[in-house]
Design an enzyme around this catalytic site. Structure first.
Site, short mmCIF file in Angstrom:
data_model
loop_
_atom_site.label_atom_id
_atom_site.label_comp_id
_atom_site.label_asym_id
_atom_site.label_seq_id
_atom_site.Cartn_x
_atom_site.Cartn_y
_atom_site.Cartn_z
N ASP A 9 0.86 -1.19 0.00
CA ASP A 9 0.00 0.00 0.00
C ASP A 9 0.89 1.24 0.00
O ASP A 9 1.65 1.47 0.95
CB ASP A 9 -0.89 -0.02 1.25
CG ASP A 9 -1.99 1.03 1.20
OD1 ASP A 9 -2.20 1.63 0.13
OD2 ASP A 9 -2.64 1.26 2.24
N ASP A 103 -2.84 2.44 -6.10
CA ASP A 103 -1.74 2.45 -5.14
C ASP A 103 -1.74 1.26 -4.18
O ASP A 103 -1.09 1.30 -3.15
CB ASP A 103 -1.78 3.74 -4.32
CG ASP A 103 -3.08 3.90 -3.54
OD1 ASP A 103 -4.10 3.32 -3.96
OD2 ASP A 103 -3.08 4.59 -2.51
N GLU A 104 -2.42 0.19 -4.54
CA GLU A 104 -2.60 -0.91 -3.58
C GLU A 104 -2.77 -2.23 -4.32
O GLU A 104 -3.49 -2.30 -5.32
CB GLU A 104 -3.83 -0.62 -2.72
CG GLU A 104 -4.15 -1.63 -1.67
CD GLU A 104 -5.43 -1.28 -0.93
OE1 GLU A 104 -5.76 -1.99 0.04
OE2 GLU A 104 -6.12 -0.31 -1.32
#
Length: 383
Positions: A9, A103-104
């Site tokens: 993350d 983003d993860e």
């Protein structure tokens, strides 16, 4: 070989990109978002989070909490560019990458360990490569499954690395607040705490008499989650089992209310297809295509899994609203609702309220089957 799953993350992604690209913003309380009357915080730097500001918060509220915060408008093209680099790093170590957002992602590195070293070394390599290529930091959870990896990645942000060995899963989880259980939700979390269950350990050991009024037949499943049991596979997007409903509009649409109405219709349709196949979804997503054909996806895990139109529609509506907040005035040519992590509906619980809604959904499905899909429609889908 012991299964090894990573949850990676990026730390305050949008805000960190802005601070990296403009050193004058480094170390400053920074909000990424639109500053209009209905503006919403798209991202908040760690410096501004100390004041209680967080993503999805109304901009007015955020600026009341931190009047001296600096505000910048989102640059989605830039974030997508950096995200592509980050995901390229992921695919250097394994093809088993399940993206959740820009983003993860989850990574299954079980088979990569013979070539690249243990899971911890792979996690350090990923963090190092992301730093070298982007100048940003990421927090990583290393665990035997997706659930524990996700919880672990959030424990020591920013720039964290939390490793949970299989024998230490309960040791880590038991003292944590139940609010950290992914997908539990704010309202359900409050009900669980009101019942005297405040930690994973208390949830894991609670008797059926306490859990049943809260979760019904989901009670054994919730106890398994509190115990850190999760056998879900990491599914690359190209292989992910899913069910969806989408529509390409005759004319591009920019009006937010019209888009939400179209999305509600698609959510109702997708949920109906779930019920028709006796499935429920553990993850709800939206597919968004602009007039220039650029395509975006956003998704969120939900617990317990659902096949209810209202639940699917509510999550989809929030995902779309957050995207529109960072892309005001965008003209869309396509919208879709995508349901993944599908499981048999036989696992559905029988809360009183849920059972009543289930009977309503079944009645709607029966009427539509007999008289057509437009015979009965929900109010929020009607012009």
């Amino acid at each position: 070989m012991t299964r090894a799953v990573l949850h990676v993350d990026m730390d305050a992604f949008y805000a960190s990109v802005e601070q990296h690209d403009d050193p004058a913003l480094a170390g400053k309380p920074l909000i990424v978002g639109w500053d209009g009357g209905r503006g919403v915080v798209a991202a908040a730097s760690y410096e501004v989070r100390r004041y209680g500001v967080h993503s999805a918060m109304p901009m007015r509220t955020a600026l009341q909490l931190c009047p001296h915060a600096l505000c910048v408008r989102p640059r989605m093209a830039r974030y997508q560019e950096v995200s592509a680099v980050v995901f390229g790093v992921f695919r250097e170590v394994t093809p088993l990458v399940q993206g959740l957002s820009l983003d993860e992602a989850f990574l299954d590195v079980t088979a990569s360990q013979e070539l690249l070293g243990g899971a911890v070394e792979i996690a350090r390599r990923i963090k190092r490569r992301i730093g070298e290529l982007t100048g940003l930091t990421a927090s990583v959870g290393v665990a035997p499954n997706k659930l524990v990896a996700k919880i672990a990645s959030e424990l020591h942000k920013p720039d964290g690395l939390t490793v949970v060995e299989p024998a230490r899963v309960r040791e880590l989880l038991d003292p944590l607040s139940v609010r950290r259980l992914p997908g539990l939700g704010r309202k359900t979390g409050a009900r669980v705490e009101a019942a005297g269950i405040r930690t994973f350990g208390e949830l894991r050991s609670a008797p059926d008499a306490v859990l049943w009024p809260l979760f019904g037949r989901y009670s054994p499943w919730m106890r398994e989650r509190a115990s850190g049991i999760d056998d879900r596979a990491v599914l690359p997007e190209v292989e992910e089992k899913s069910l969806s409903a989408e529509d390409t509009f005759e004319h591009d649409i920019a009006d937010a209310r019209t888009l939400q109405r179209q999305l509600a219709r698609l959510a109702d349709l997708a949920a109906g297809r779930l019920r028709g196949r006796q499935l429920m979804a553990g993850c709800i997503g939206v597919k968004i295509r602009r007039d220039d054909f650029s395509t975006f996806t956003r998704q969120r895990a939900v617990a317990p899994p659902t096949c209810e139109s209202r639940a699917v529609g509510a999550v989809a509506a929030e995902l779309l609203a957050r995207w529109l907040a960072t892309n005001p005035g965008a003209k869309l040519r396509l919208l879709g609702v995508v349901l993944t992590e599908l499981t048999p509906a036989a696992q559905l619980g029988l809360f009183e309220e849920a059972a009543a809604r289930g009977r309503l959904e079944a009645t709607l499905d029966e009427v539509r089957a007999r008289f057509g899909g437009r015979a009965l429609r929900r109010g929020n889908t009607i012009e």
